[in-house]
Enzyme design. Sequence first.
Site, PDB file in Angstrom:
ATOM      1  N   LYS A 116       0.759  -1.860   0.302  1.00 55.19           N
ATOM      2  CA  LYS A 116      -0.363  -0.168   0.145  1.00 55.19           C
ATOM      3  C   LYS A 116       0.828   1.303   0.118  1.00 55.19           C
ATOM      4  O   LYS A 116       0.396   2.271  -0.427  1.00 55.19           O
ATOM      5  CB  LYS A 116      -0.724   0.518   0.405  1.00 55.19           C
ATOM      6  CG  LYS A 116      -2.056  -0.891   1.034  1.00 55.19           C
ATOM      7  CD  LYS A 116      -2.942  -0.538   2.380  1.00 55.19           C
ATOM      8  CE  LYS A 116      -3.910  -1.697   2.633  1.00 55.19           C
ATOM      9  NZ  LYS A 116      -5.170  -1.684   2.411  1.00 55.19           N
ATOM     10  N   GLU A 200      -2.517   6.553   8.639  1.00 55.40           N
ATOM     11  CA  GLU A 200      -3.198   8.119   7.456  1.00 55.40           C
ATOM     12  C   GLU A 200      -4.312   8.266   8.423  1.00 55.40           C
ATOM     13  O   GLU A 200      -4.448   8.288   9.122  1.00 55.40           O
ATOM     14  CB  GLU A 200      -4.013   7.260   6.095  1.00 55.40           C
ATOM     15  CG  GLU A 200      -3.766   6.537   5.137  1.00 55.40           C
ATOM     16  CD  GLU A 200      -5.111   6.106   4.344  1.00 55.40           C
ATOM     17  OE1 GLU A 200      -6.108   5.563   4.648  1.00 55.40           O
ATOM     18  OE2 GLU A 200      -4.342   5.291   3.322  1.00 55.40           O
ATOM     19  N   HIS A 235     -14.124  -3.708   8.678  1.00 51.40           N
ATOM     20  CA  HIS A 235     -13.874  -2.736   7.536  1.00 51.40           C
ATOM     21  C   HIS A 235     -13.780  -3.356   6.489  1.00 51.40           C
ATOM     22  O   HIS A 235     -13.032  -3.627   5.159  1.00 51.40           O
ATOM     23  CB  HIS A 235     -12.395  -2.868   7.405  1.00 51.40           C
ATOM     24  CG  HIS A 235     -12.078  -1.453   8.410  1.00 51.40           C
ATOM     25  ND1 HIS A 235     -13.173  -0.277   8.207  1.00 51.40           N
ATOM     26  CD2 HIS A 235     -11.198  -1.541   9.931  1.00 51.40           C
ATOM     27  CE1 HIS A 235     -12.590   0.336   9.445  1.00 51.40           C
ATOM     28  NE2 HIS A 235     -12.096  -0.408  10.216  1.00 51.40           N
ATOM     29  N   ARG A 292      -6.889  -7.327  -9.365  1.00 52.22           N
ATOM     30  CA  ARG A 292      -7.061  -9.189  -9.719  1.00 52.22           C
ATOM     31  C   ARG A 292      -9.094  -8.594  -9.938  1.00 52.22           C
ATOM     32  O   ARG A 292      -9.298  -7.929  -9.441  1.00 52.22           O
ATOM     33  CB  ARG A 292      -7.734 -10.151  -7.834  1.00 52.22           C
ATOM     34  CG  ARG A 292      -8.013  -9.099  -6.799  1.00 52.22           C
ATOM     35  CD  ARG A 292      -7.597 -10.246  -5.853  1.00 52.22           C
ATOM     36  NE  ARG A 292      -8.053  -8.724  -4.216  1.00 52.22           N
ATOM     37  CZ  ARG A 292      -8.951  -8.227  -3.903  1.00 52.22           C
ATOM     38  NH1 ARG A 292     -10.346  -8.698  -4.595  1.00 52.22           N
ATOM     39  NH2 ARG A 292      -8.862  -7.692  -3.269  1.00 52.22           N
TER      40      ARG A 292
HETATM   41  P1  ADP Z   1      -7.921  -2.999   2.571  1.00 53.17           P
HETATM   42  O1  ADP Z   1      -6.952  -3.929   1.558  1.00 53.17           O
HETATM   43  O2  ADP Z   1      -7.836  -4.173   4.130  1.00 53.17           O
HETATM   44  O3  ADP Z   1      -9.296  -3.480   2.425  1.00 53.17           O
HETATM   45  P2  ADP Z   1      -8.436  -0.627   2.536  1.00 53.17           P
HETATM   46  O4  ADP Z   1      -7.535   0.104   2.629  1.00 53.17           O
HETATM   47  O5  ADP Z   1      -9.261  -1.178   1.014  1.00 53.17           O
HETATM   48  O6  ADP Z   1      -7.748  -2.194   3.232  1.00 53.17           O
HETATM   49  O7  ADP Z   1      -9.476  -0.365   3.850  1.00 53.17           O
HETATM   50  C1  ADP Z   1     -10.958  -1.261   3.751  1.00 53.17           C
HETATM   51  C2  ADP Z   1     -11.548   0.529   4.449  1.00 53.17           C
HETATM   52  O8  ADP Z   1     -11.552   0.820   5.686  1.00 53.17           O
HETATM   53  C3  ADP Z   1     -11.851   1.334   3.322  1.00 53.17           C
HETATM   54  O9  ADP Z   1     -13.890   0.954   2.464  1.00 53.17           O
HETATM   55  C4  ADP Z   1     -12.434   2.417   4.456  1.00 53.17           C
HETATM   56  O10 ADP Z   1     -14.199   1.972   4.953  1.00 53.17           O
HETATM   57  C5  ADP Z   1     -11.749   2.125   5.148  1.00 53.17           C
HETATM   58  N1  ADP Z   1     -11.017   2.736   5.306  1.00 53.17           N
HETATM   59  C6  ADP Z   1      -9.553   2.665   4.839  1.00 53.17           C
HETATM   60  N2  ADP Z   1      -8.924   4.379   4.738  1.00 53.17           N
HETATM   61  C7  ADP Z   1      -9.232   4.812   5.243  1.00 53.17           C
HETATM   62  C8  ADP Z   1      -9.444   6.463   5.883  1.00 53.17           C
HETATM   63  N3  ADP Z   1      -7.963   6.776   5.900  1.00 53.17           N
HETATM   64  N4  ADP Z   1      -9.790   6.421   6.662  1.00 53.17           N
HETATM   65  C9  ADP Z   1     -11.024   6.438   7.190  1.00 53.17           C
HETATM   66  N5  ADP Z   1     -11.545   4.748   6.633  1.00 53.17           N
HETATM   67  C10 ADP Z   1     -11.022   4.465   6.083  1.00 53.17           C
END
Ligand code: ADP
Length: 669
Positions: A116, A200, A235, A292
């Site tokens: 990431k 973040e 999440h 993917r």
């Molecule tokens: P993963 O790869 O584990 O699924 P992501 O980076 O896609 O993780 O994040 C999954 C979820 O977490 C997102 O859909 C969102 O709901 C929440 N999320 C991720 N980053 C943030 C952020 N900076 N602020 C608020 N919510 C976040």
Amino acid sequence: MFNKILIANRGEIACRVIRTARKLGVRTVAVYSDADENAMHVAMADEAVHIGGPASRDSYLVFERVIEAAKQTGAEAIHPGYGFLSENADFCNACKENNIVFIGPPVGAIEAMGSKSAAKNIMGEADVPLVPGYHGEDQSRDIIKKAADDMGYPVLLKAAAGGGGKGMRQVWKEEEFDEALAAAKREAINGFGDDTMLVEKYLTQPRHVEIQVFCDQHGNAVYLFERDCSVQRRHQKVIEEAPAPGMTKEIREAMGQAAIRAAQAIDYEGAGTVEFLLDKDGSFYFMEMNTRLQVEHPVTEYISGQDLVEWQLRVASGEKLPLTQDQLQINGHAFEARVYAEDPDNDFLPVTGTLSFLQPPVESENVRVDTGVRQGDEVSIYYDPMIAKLIVWDEDRDKALSRLTKALSEYRISGMTTNLDFLYNLANSKPFREADLDTGFIEKHNDAIFHSGEQEVARDLPLAALYLVLYREQIASQKASLSPDRHSPWNTTSAWRLNEQHIQEFSLILRDQEYPVKVEQLTAEPTRYSITCNNKTIDAQGVLIDKSTLRSNIDGYQVNATVTHHDDLFSVYTPDNALTFSVAKPDLGDLDMDASGGGLTAPMNGTMVTHLVEAGAGVKKDDALCVMEAMKMEHTIVAPADGVVKAFYYQPGELVDGGAELLDFERNN
Ligand code: ADP
């Protein structure tokens, strides 16, 4: 096009890929672990190769065995599905070295997006907007903590190698930082073997909107619009939809173009998803790119009328994209609900068991069920507890939502707790109907979704009782009609007494609370009853229109309810909520084994991950004592009271059965 492909996956996605391959006349090879010898994906494929033990690290993740299976069966290409090896650059390389086509992007794209942090650097350069944060190489605790402190809380810690919501922790205040960092790192090591973290700014009310992109080997790229995946627990996505409600043409185009820039920045090929957080003001930020096919791809298939697995196979075999951007259109609205073996009333913890009864809603043009299990199959501790994806389509969101709730109320599963009631209540809730979506939806609308209110219980309890009585009568009359002596008093289960009224007494259980019920049949009118429960006696009338539709009139309130029933469980679906009751078994004395208060037994089958205190340590109420993990989800066991942990019964790494005593705990007096 290929002649034969191997699917390096299991469950619903393996079955999904096999279906399209079959349609295209492509032969299929499945791989399976010891636990999956009789699994649906194995039965569906033309050939299947055993690749190892039940734990995925001993089978589905051992890419040498997968490659060997492809060579042994002469498969020209491998579809990795999602999860497992789908974003594993080493696997992608190994395919190439063995002259096998990897149905996915080139290895460089996987590597670029695999972390990431690295992904963010590339996207920043390609002019794709990013959430503020730290994604540097220096991983010392102080540097990460300083970045968090400087940004201000709340922040979100994420495993750079993470996925599926694992290895991610919100930190609301500075004091929570260290524990959250340790937990996120632990989950990351367990899940991905890499505990690199990024941090973040945590946006408090964003929506998760993602763009489906597709690129071919000839330089063409299109986006197949967006999916809104804001409704999440832990999440992880629960209900997804396409298109995103309220999306303007401008934002859609801007996001679509940003997604294509993202894909082209890494020379992408095949299906990919660029995930964005969409803020209230319409600004959006890149989160990550999944290289993917996504779990939720069927909603895009419904609104675009395309088969994305077919596109994947065509692109991987060197063909051009089937359509250009101008030829793609959004048609109608689609939802996907993920049906899980899990307990929404117990923090969504995964559960295991045998699917003793399984009857999905009937599939049609509007209803699709993607699953990898059949009646009699196990949901085991080894894999993801998803039972199926229910996908529906209609001309607009309201109509599609009605399809969704109807189909959910027709889904019947017994043998384990599922999230079906939860999905039904969520889909029916006012905020969801009004599309008041953000990623905090479930927490924010907890009350509207969980319906724990007395009011619902008071209304549904008589319905459940009425159904039970009518159902028993129906069974009795069926039995009687088969019997040589149809009028024998032995052929009735109504509480028939000579010269007395018909009275039945039983108890229904809802969320561990027992409700005694008395149902009296008023002899003058056979469909009329007097029901006493919850300290109230009410007048009720009811008929079973068919096996699962109850037409009822309860004290002047008429409603048609769908009631599904298996073994001792009755789920009552009224137009706006769902409740599942069980029928109490006759009292056999005190069988309550959990006298310790419930905190110290294993809440699920799983593995002991770590002890957080030493044996012999004195602890305070709510102190974290140890961590268990099931299906890659961590659960912390806390002290039920002030006391002493005298001993742990399971060492880190050991398997634990759900309900087992985890430790010897002595309360302080
Ligand atoms: P993963 O790869 O584990 O699924 P992501 O980076 O896609 O993780 O994040 C999954 C979820 O977490 C997102 O859909 C969102 O709901 C929440 N999320 C991720 N980053 C943030 C952020 N900076 N602020 C608020 N919510 C976040």
